[in-house]
Design an enzyme around this catalytic site. Structure first.
Site, PDB file in Angstrom:
ATOM      1  N   GLU A 100      -5.294  -5.323  10.793  1.00 16.33           N
ATOM      2  CA  GLU A 100      -4.351  -4.217  10.932  1.00 16.33           C
ATOM      3  C   GLU A 100      -4.623  -3.463  12.232  1.00 16.33           C
ATOM      4  OE1 GLU A 100      -2.400  -3.139   6.939  1.00 16.33           O
ATOM      5  OE2 GLU A 100      -3.984  -1.702   7.386  1.00 16.33           O
ATOM      6  N   HIS A 155      -9.564   0.671   5.200  1.00 11.35           N
ATOM      7  CA  HIS A 155      -8.292   0.974   5.857  1.00 11.35           C
ATOM      8  C   HIS A 155      -8.533   1.926   7.029  1.00 11.35           C
ATOM      9  CE1 HIS A 155      -4.222   2.305   6.608  1.00 11.35           C
ATOM     10  NE2 HIS A 155      -3.824   1.218   5.964  1.00 11.35           N
ATOM     11  N   GLU A 210      -6.945   4.368   7.986  1.00 10.50           N
ATOM     12  CA  GLU A 210      -6.745   5.780   7.653  1.00 10.50           C
ATOM     13  C   GLU A 210      -7.981   6.364   6.969  1.00 10.50           C
ATOM     14  OE1 GLU A 210      -2.954   5.328   5.669  1.00 10.50           O
ATOM     15  OE2 GLU A 210      -2.059   4.817   7.593  1.00 10.50           O
ATOM     16  N   SER A 217       3.436  -2.199  10.415  1.00 12.15           N
ATOM     17  CA  SER A 217       4.878  -2.207  10.646  1.00 12.15           C
ATOM     18  C   SER A 217       5.541  -3.541  10.297  1.00 12.15           C
ATOM     19  CB  SER A 217       5.191  -1.802  12.096  1.00 12.15           C
ATOM     20  OG  SER A 217       4.754  -0.471  12.341  1.00 12.15           O
ATOM     21  N   GLY A 250       2.800  -1.137   4.364  1.00 11.53           N
ATOM     22  CA  GLY A 250       2.812   0.281   4.028  1.00 11.53           C
ATOM     23  C   GLY A 250       4.236   0.755   3.778  1.00 11.53           C
ATOM     24  N   GLY A 251       4.854   1.337   4.793  1.00 13.89           N
ATOM     25  CA  GLY A 251       6.159   1.976   4.653  1.00 13.89           C
ATOM     26  C   GLY A 251       7.206   1.119   3.955  1.00 13.89           C
ATOM     27  N   GLY A 304       2.324   2.178  10.802  1.00 12.89           N
ATOM     28  CA  GLY A 304       3.239   3.305  10.639  1.00 12.89           C
ATOM     29  C   GLY A 304       3.954   3.715  11.912  1.00 12.89           C
ATOM     30  N   ASN A 359       0.871  -1.176   0.000  1.00 15.47           N
ATOM     31  CA  ASN A 359       0.000   0.000   0.000  1.00 15.47           C
ATOM     32  C   ASN A 359       0.908   1.226   0.000  1.00 15.47           C
ATOM     33  OD1 ASN A 359      -1.792   2.048   0.528  1.00 15.47           O
ATOM     34  ND2 ASN A 359      -2.447   1.282   2.537  1.00 15.47           N
ATOM     35  N   TRP A 360       1.048   1.838  -1.167  1.00 19.51           N
ATOM     36  CA  TRP A 360       2.004   2.951  -1.294  1.00 19.51           C
ATOM     37  C   TRP A 360       1.452   4.241  -0.683  1.00 19.51           C
ATOM     38  CZ3 TRP A 360       4.064   2.229  -7.057  1.00 19.51           C
ATOM     39  CH2 TRP A 360       4.713   0.984  -7.136  1.00 19.51           C
ATOM     40  N   LYS A 361       0.184   4.233  -0.335  1.00 12.74           N
ATOM     41  CA  LYS A 361      -0.472   5.416   0.270  1.00 12.74           C
ATOM     42  C   LYS A 361      -0.233   6.659  -0.599  1.00 12.74           C
ATOM     43  CE  LYS A 361      -0.311   3.128   4.704  1.00 12.74           C
ATOM     44  NZ  LYS A 361      -0.210   3.198   6.146  1.00 12.74           N
TER      45      LYS A 361
HETATM   46  P1  PGA Z   1       2.816   0.226   7.727  1.00 12.91           P
HETATM   47  O1  PGA Z   1       1.344   0.402   7.106  1.00 12.91           O
HETATM   48  O2  PGA Z   1       3.387  -1.031   7.130  1.00 12.91           O
HETATM   49  O3  PGA Z   1       3.550   1.468   7.305  1.00 12.91           O
HETATM   50  O4  PGA Z   1       2.647   0.113   9.206  1.00 12.91           O
HETATM   51  C1  PGA Z   1       0.514  -0.700   6.951  1.00 12.91           C
HETATM   52  C2  PGA Z   1      -0.795  -0.295   6.337  1.00 12.91           C
HETATM   53  O5  PGA Z   1      -1.272   0.821   6.598  1.00 12.91           O
HETATM   54  O6  PGA Z   1      -1.400  -1.072   5.573  1.00 12.91           O
END
Ligand code: PGA
Length: 255
Positions: A168, A95, A97, A214, A235-236, A174, A9-11
């Protein structure tokens, strides 16, 4: 057999050129990997550029969100049909977010998105997870169950076949504080038991449940070898080719 799935997930990150470079690096290193299903979810404006880079590889394209209608007067929104038109096979819904912050998406809206995505022919990665406050108040099972009920209860089996779950924990996203393998396994077994109660043993055994929060190359092995962890939503670490490839390589054979 549940084939492991690792999704990036490149956000809201990268320039178009950087997105292409990242996709090129992944195609070169894991583009023909078959043991693990790989999905990347770039920002909307880069879908077509990344699609062109991924062509001929086994890496699938996904989007980070969609609207719940196929078309209409919804300024700034993107429909599941448009995503398919841009080469997407997957979409992330629910998600944290988008559930939290200023967006405040609720389960009934997420359910509509799942239905719309299914109607357009997309596979769905549905995220569920508790906040730190909820975990500290021992509310994790009830929060997860409410999200599952709100988003999935009563879904026909053919729709469920195109749904992948992602556990999640909000406090792990993050933050660099991943859930321990035991914490992930405990909740993901709970999710599979709920699927069993709702849809029967066959569907529960066939549905993949990912862990996200993470995930890094150095913790991926211990998380992904848990019996009910069928892959990762990243994500990251998905923004760095070495890290994402490290996570893919850490995924064990299907369970
Ligand atoms: P993260 O994000 O790996 O940066 O913790 C995961 C996600 O939001 O899917």
């Amino acid at each position: 057999m549940r084939k492991p799935l690792v999704a990036g997930n490149w956000k809201m990150n990268l320039s178009g050129a950087q997105a292409e470079q990242l996709a090129q690096a992944l195609v070169a290193r894991v583009g023909q990997v078959d043991r693990v299903q790989i999905v990347v979810c770039p920002p909307f404006p880069y879908l077509l550029r990344v699609r062109a880079v991924l062509a001929g590889s086994k890496i699938a394209l996904g989007a980070q969100n969609c609207h719940h209608e196929a078309k209409g007067a919804f300024t700034g929104e993107v429909s599941p049909t448009m995503l398919v038109d841009c080469g997407c096979q997957w979409v992330i819904v629910g998600h944290s977010e988008r559930r939290g912050g200023k967006v405040q998406e609720k389960d009934d809206l997420i359910r509509k998105k799942i239905n719309a995505a299914h109607a357009a022919g997309l596979h769905v990665i549905l995220c569920v997870g508790e906040t730190l406050f909820e975990r500290q108040n021992n509310e994790t099972p009830s929060v997860i169950e409410n999200q599952l009920v709100g988003c999935l209860e009563g879904m026909p089996a053919d729709k469920m076949a195109s749904v992948v779950l992602a556990y999640e924990p909000v406090w792990a996203i993050g933050t660099g504080h991943n859930a321990t393998p035991q914490q992930a396994q405990e909740v993901q077994q709970f999710i599979r038991n709920w699927l069993d109660d709702q849809f029967g043993a066959g569907l529960a055994a066939a549905t993949r449940v990912l862990y996200g929060g993470s995930v890094k190359p150095d913790n991926a092995g211990s998380l992904l070898t848990q019996p009910d962890v069928d892959g990762a939503l990243v994500g990251g670490a998905s923004l760095v080719a070495d890290d994402f490839v490290g996570i893919i390589n850490a995924a064990p054979a299907g369970k």
